[in-house]
Enzyme design. Structure first.
Site, PDB file in Angstrom:
ATOM      1  CG  MET A   1      98.051  46.606  13.859  1.00 39.83           C
ATOM      2  SD  MET A   1      97.466  45.722  12.416  1.00 39.83           S
ATOM      3  CE  MET A   1      95.726  45.713  12.720  1.00 39.83           C
TER       4      MET A   1
ATOM      5  CG  HIS B   1      95.517  50.384  21.423  1.00 40.96           C
ATOM      6  ND1 HIS B   1      94.595  51.074  20.677  1.00 40.96           N
ATOM      7  CD2 HIS B   1      95.795  49.261  20.724  1.00 40.96           C
ATOM      8  CE1 HIS B   1      94.336  50.398  19.561  1.00 40.96           C
ATOM      9  NE2 HIS B   1      95.045  49.295  19.565  1.00 40.96           N
TER      10      HIS B   1
ATOM     11  N   GLY C   1      95.961  42.135  24.445  1.00 39.21           N
ATOM     12  CA  GLY C   1      94.590  42.267  24.937  1.00 39.21           C
ATOM     13  C   GLY C   1      93.798  40.981  24.785  1.00 39.21           C
TER      14      GLY C   1
ATOM     15  CB  VAL D   1      89.290  48.754  27.670  1.00 38.78           C
ATOM     16  CG1 VAL D   1      88.667  50.096  28.036  1.00 38.78           C
ATOM     17  CG2 VAL D   1      90.498  48.465  28.556  1.00 38.78           C
TER      18      VAL D   1
ATOM     19  CB  SER E   1      91.536  50.743  15.595  1.00 42.11           C
ATOM     20  OG  SER E   1      92.494  50.643  16.621  1.00 42.11           O
TER      21      SER E   1
HETATM   22  P1  AMP Z   1      95.542  46.329  17.494  1.00 43.26           P
HETATM   23  O1  AMP Z   1      96.075  47.715  17.387  1.00 43.26           O
HETATM   24  O2  AMP Z   1      94.079  46.220  17.203  1.00 43.26           O
HETATM   25  O3  AMP Z   1      96.384  45.322  16.752  1.00 43.26           O
HETATM   26  O4  AMP Z   1      95.654  45.947  19.021  1.00 43.26           O
HETATM   27  C1  AMP Z   1      96.885  46.015  19.702  1.00 43.26           C
HETATM   28  C2  AMP Z   1      96.744  45.345  21.044  1.00 43.26           C
HETATM   29  O5  AMP Z   1      95.744  46.026  21.808  1.00 43.26           O
HETATM   30  C3  AMP Z   1      96.294  43.878  20.942  1.00 43.26           C
HETATM   31  O6  AMP Z   1      96.989  43.120  21.925  1.00 43.26           O
HETATM   32  C4  AMP Z   1      94.833  43.972  21.234  1.00 43.26           C
HETATM   33  O7  AMP Z   1      94.295  42.775  21.768  1.00 43.26           O
HETATM   34  C5  AMP Z   1      94.793  45.084  22.268  1.00 43.26           C
HETATM   35  N1  AMP Z   1      93.453  45.679  22.337  1.00 43.26           N
HETATM   36  C6  AMP Z   1      92.725  46.183  21.303  1.00 43.26           C
HETATM   37  N2  AMP Z   1      91.519  46.604  21.741  1.00 43.26           N
HETATM   38  C7  AMP Z   1      91.474  46.334  23.071  1.00 43.26           C
HETATM   39  C8  AMP Z   1      90.493  46.510  24.095  1.00 43.26           C
HETATM   40  N3  AMP Z   1      89.304  47.035  23.835  1.00 43.26           N
HETATM   41  N4  AMP Z   1      90.797  46.123  25.344  1.00 43.26           N
HETATM   42  C9  AMP Z   1      92.003  45.567  25.621  1.00 43.26           C
HETATM   43  N5  AMP Z   1      92.970  45.375  24.710  1.00 43.26           N
HETATM   44  C10 AMP Z   1      92.709  45.752  23.453  1.00 43.26           C
END
Ligand code: AMP
Length: 279
Positions: free
Chosen positions: A30, A37, A147, A176, A186
């Site tokens: 997102m 990410h 993630g 991470v 985010s």
């Molecule tokens: P989002 O933009 O929050 O929808 O996340 C996009 C992808 O990045 C999802 O698969 C999340 O699980 C992964 N993600 C977000 N934060 C982290 C993190 N700190 N470590 C690993 N993966 C992450």
């Protein structure tokens, strides 16, 4: 790096790659990209000939309009970060492009989607599955990267990929963290300086619980975590559960033979943070 806005253009990019027998790794996001990410992007680049990242703040997974309105967006910075990683294409569609008409599909995710996040964010996972299936159908990846930070989401995506017979390898990527243990998110951008100072307590208290688990029953340990977090001014636990990592059902005893994960949602002021830890 190509920036692709329409499904038609994305389809033509994919067809060109498939014609050349190239594999496609896909990272749905997102936006407001951070090192979490980028870890997914790096994993994809390692194992695929082409990597596609999508940036789309999906309205159907937000059960709270204010949360959607406040969700951080920074596309130009995101494009720069992805260029630096040597990502091949960014899919950056509008809401109208992804939802030319309302998505009325309902997915039966069983109890995986009624517990934890599903209980407190009704409809959230239905929205996640709507967008992820639309993206899978457009990008047609060989592998897709998710993630472990969003542990329940990962479990649900693995489940639905099998149920719907997608020939896509779902690759989990470890969480991470910041140096102080806070899971990168985010939403961390929305924290005030004061809130940012106390937010790492969430992971710290869960980590202590893992070390103490022999001393307490499952229920006692869960209560301890919640009361320690709630004792900190500015933090309020929405839920903390220790579950079987496959079924997401609460465990009752440490003797149960399954992988056990502690999953948590905590309000830090108005910002809702989630995290998890292996027990
Ligand atoms: P989002 O933009 O929050 O929808 O996340 C996009 C992808 O990045 C999802 O698969 C999340 O699980 C992964 N993600 C977000 N934060 C982290 C993190 N700190 N470590 C690993 N993966 C992450």
């Amino acid at each position: 790096m190509q920036i692709i806005k329409s499904k038609a253009e994305m389809t033509s990019f994919v067809e060109n790659q498939k014609r050349e027998n190239r594999t496609i790794g896909f990272v749905p996001t997102m936006g407001a990209l951070h090192e979490g990410h980028l870890a997914l992007v790096r994993e994809s680049i390692k194992s695929n000939s082409r990597t596609v990242v999508s940036i789309f703040v999906n309205p159907t997974q937000f059960n709270n309009k204010e949360d959607l309105r406040l969700y951080p967006r920074d596309e130009q910075a995101d494009f720069e970060k992805l260029r630096a990683e040597k990502c091949d294409a960014v899919f950056f569609p509008t809401v109208e492009e992804m939802y030319p008409e309302p998505d009325e599909r309902i997915f039966d995710l069983g109890s995986l989607a009624t517990v934890m996040e599903g209980e407190f964010r009704p409809g959230h996972f239905s929205g996640v599955v709507q967008i992820v299936t639309k993206l899978f159908d457009t990008v047609k990846p060989n592998r897709a990267y998710f993630g472990k930070k969003d542990f329940q989401q990962l479990t649900i995506i693995q489940h639905i990929t099998k149920q719907l017979n997608y020939n896509i390898d779902i690759v989990p990527v470890p969480t991470v963290r910041e140096k102080d243990g806070l899971a990168k998110s985010s939403r961390n951008k929305l924290l005030t300086a004061e809130q940012r100072k106390i937010a790492p307590k969430i992971f710290e208290i869960m980590s202590i619980a893992v070390l103490e688990k022999e001393k307490y029953s499952v229920q006692e340990l869960k209560n301890r975590v919640v009361s320690k977090i709630d004792a900190i001014d500015g933090l309020r636990t929405e839920y903390f559960d220790i579950v079987n990592s496959q079924t997401l059902m609460s465990i009752n005893s440490w003797n149960e033979k399954c992988e056990k994960v502690g999953c948590i949602a905590v309000y830090c002021g108005k910002v809702r943070l989630i995290d998890n830890i292996l027990f």
